[in-house]
Write an enzyme that holds these catalytic residues in place. Sequence first.
Site, mmCIF file in Angstrom:
data_model
loop_
_atom_site.group_PDB
_atom_site.id
_atom_site.type_symbol
_atom_site.label_atom_id
_atom_site.label_comp_id
_atom_site.label_asym_id
_atom_site.label_seq_id
_atom_site.Cartn_x
_atom_site.Cartn_y
_atom_site.Cartn_z
ATOM 1 N N TYR A 94 -5.591 10.839 4.798
ATOM 2 C CA TYR A 94 -4.313 11.085 4.134
ATOM 3 C C TYR A 94 -4.537 11.887 2.844
ATOM 4 O O TYR A 94 -5.659 12.249 2.515
ATOM 5 C CB TYR A 94 -3.584 9.768 3.897
ATOM 6 C CG TYR A 94 -3.165 9.092 5.190
ATOM 7 C CD1 TYR A 94 -2.328 9.739 6.093
ATOM 8 C CD2 TYR A 94 -3.616 7.816 5.522
ATOM 9 C CE1 TYR A 94 -1.947 9.140 7.288
ATOM 10 C CE2 TYR A 94 -3.244 7.198 6.714
ATOM 11 C CZ TYR A 94 -2.412 7.870 7.591
ATOM 12 O OH TYR A 94 -2.041 7.281 8.782
ATOM 13 N N GLN A 119 0.854 -1.173 0.000
ATOM 14 C CA GLN A 119 0.000 0.000 0.000
ATOM 15 C C GLN A 119 0.894 1.229 0.000
ATOM 16 O O GLN A 119 1.745 1.393 0.869
ATOM 17 C CB GLN A 119 -0.916 0.026 1.230
ATOM 18 C CG GLN A 119 -1.913 1.179 1.191
ATOM 19 C CD GLN A 119 -2.693 1.320 2.487
ATOM 20 O OE1 GLN A 119 -2.116 1.668 3.511
ATOM 21 N NE2 GLN A 119 -3.988 1.044 2.452
ATOM 22 N N ARG A 164 -7.625 1.923 -1.880
ATOM 23 C CA ARG A 164 -8.362 1.973 -0.613
ATOM 24 C C ARG A 164 -9.105 3.299 -0.549
ATOM 25 O O ARG A 164 -8.503 4.371 -0.571
ATOM 26 C CB ARG A 164 -7.436 1.817 0.587
ATOM 27 C CG ARG A 164 -8.224 1.740 1.896
ATOM 28 C CD ARG A 164 -7.426 1.174 3.044
ATOM 29 N NE ARG A 164 -8.127 0.043 3.640
ATOM 30 C CZ ARG A 164 -7.851 -0.450 4.842
ATOM 31 N NH1 ARG A 164 -6.870 0.064 5.563
ATOM 32 N NH2 ARG A 164 -8.518 -1.476 5.316
ATOM 33 N N GLY A 213 -8.028 -7.652 10.412
ATOM 34 C CA GLY A 213 -6.795 -7.022 10.836
ATOM 35 C C GLY A 213 -6.448 -7.256 12.285
ATOM 36 O O GLY A 213 -5.562 -8.045 12.615
ATOM 37 N N ARG A 214 -7.157 -6.590 13.189
ATOM 38 C CA ARG A 214 -6.763 -6.598 14.594
ATOM 39 C C ARG A 214 -6.855 -7.987 15.225
ATOM 40 O O ARG A 214 -6.037 -8.324 16.097
ATOM 41 C CB ARG A 214 -7.586 -5.582 15.379
ATOM 42 C CG ARG A 214 -7.254 -4.157 14.961
ATOM 43 C CD ARG A 214 -7.935 -3.102 15.788
ATOM 44 N NE ARG A 214 -7.549 -1.779 15.300
ATOM 45 C CZ ARG A 214 -6.457 -1.130 15.656
ATOM 46 N NH1 ARG A 214 -5.617 -1.680 16.512
ATOM 47 N NH2 ARG A 214 -6.184 0.068 15.172
#
Length: 333
Positions: free
Chosen positions: A172, A101, A220, A311-312
């Site tokens: 971002y 990414q 994304r 993910g987590r």
Amino acid sequence: MTKLLEPIQAGSLILTHRLIMPPMATSKAEADGRVSQAILDYYKEKTAGGYLSLVIIEHSFIEQKGKASKNQLSVAENSMIGDLKHLAEVIHQNGSKTMMQINHAGSAASSEVTGYSPVAPSAIINPRTGGELPHELTQEEIANIVQAFKNAARRTKEAGFDGVEIHSAHGYLLNQFLSPLTNKRTDEYGGTLENRIRLHLQVIKAVRAEVGEDYPLLLRLGASDFMEGGTTLEDSQFAAREFEKAGISILDISAGLCGYIRPAAEGKFPELTEGIKNAVSIPVILTGGITQIETAEQLLIDGKADLIGVGRAILHDSKWAAEGIHILKSHKK
């Protein structure tokens, strides 16, 4: 066969099943962004056994001015390619495919980390991170950022990764251009939605030209800011269709300026992924808060997405994917 264990194809990319590991910042790189032994060990442990069909490497900065945090991974220099190649090999040896990414932090960067004043579409303090007042990018600087994305994608391919993901979420730079809350420009990069995605389309075009038509290209997308006056699902449905036309292979859906923190049930953004899925013909990834393999399966059955990112749960338990897939297989016996 369960839905999660069905193979899926997007252009030249063939995945053996639909469980993936999404990008998660580790802050384990060397100070200059080089691949460290800690990063190699981390991804080796997470991919052991090949239970993840795809691993998307944590966001990596495309130029020094776009570095988001200390010890962030870099794809900003050709000198990084050799070590990145080693990282790709570690994951491939475990049986998973992998992508990088690539990202520019924009106003989420800080002069303490980068050595430069932060930049943004407009001189507006980042609503997610706070921090310094950014410098409004000139058109020449925007063109240089397009080139930086292009160069980063080339390095990703040269390093042997199976594809590249462009980051436009979590407040971002590209997300800042998309959102009317952070983009107040009056030139061709601001105002209308068509103008606010102009930079995205330029980046996609440049990257696609650099890596070729067959190389998997993901984006994304922060599909909603969940903030008054910010981007909405309807905005992102339009954007998603344009991104598909421009050559995106898969859309990876998350939130926008609010980041990824949102009180919600497992899956976090199923209304976003379902809405985007209904707007495009390319696969859509749903990620966020999934802790049970049965939930991942049900989200696919319900048509909320085509791929599930966990993910987590995997961050906290490296055996989660192996145990979850075993549970699914045992249910079907």
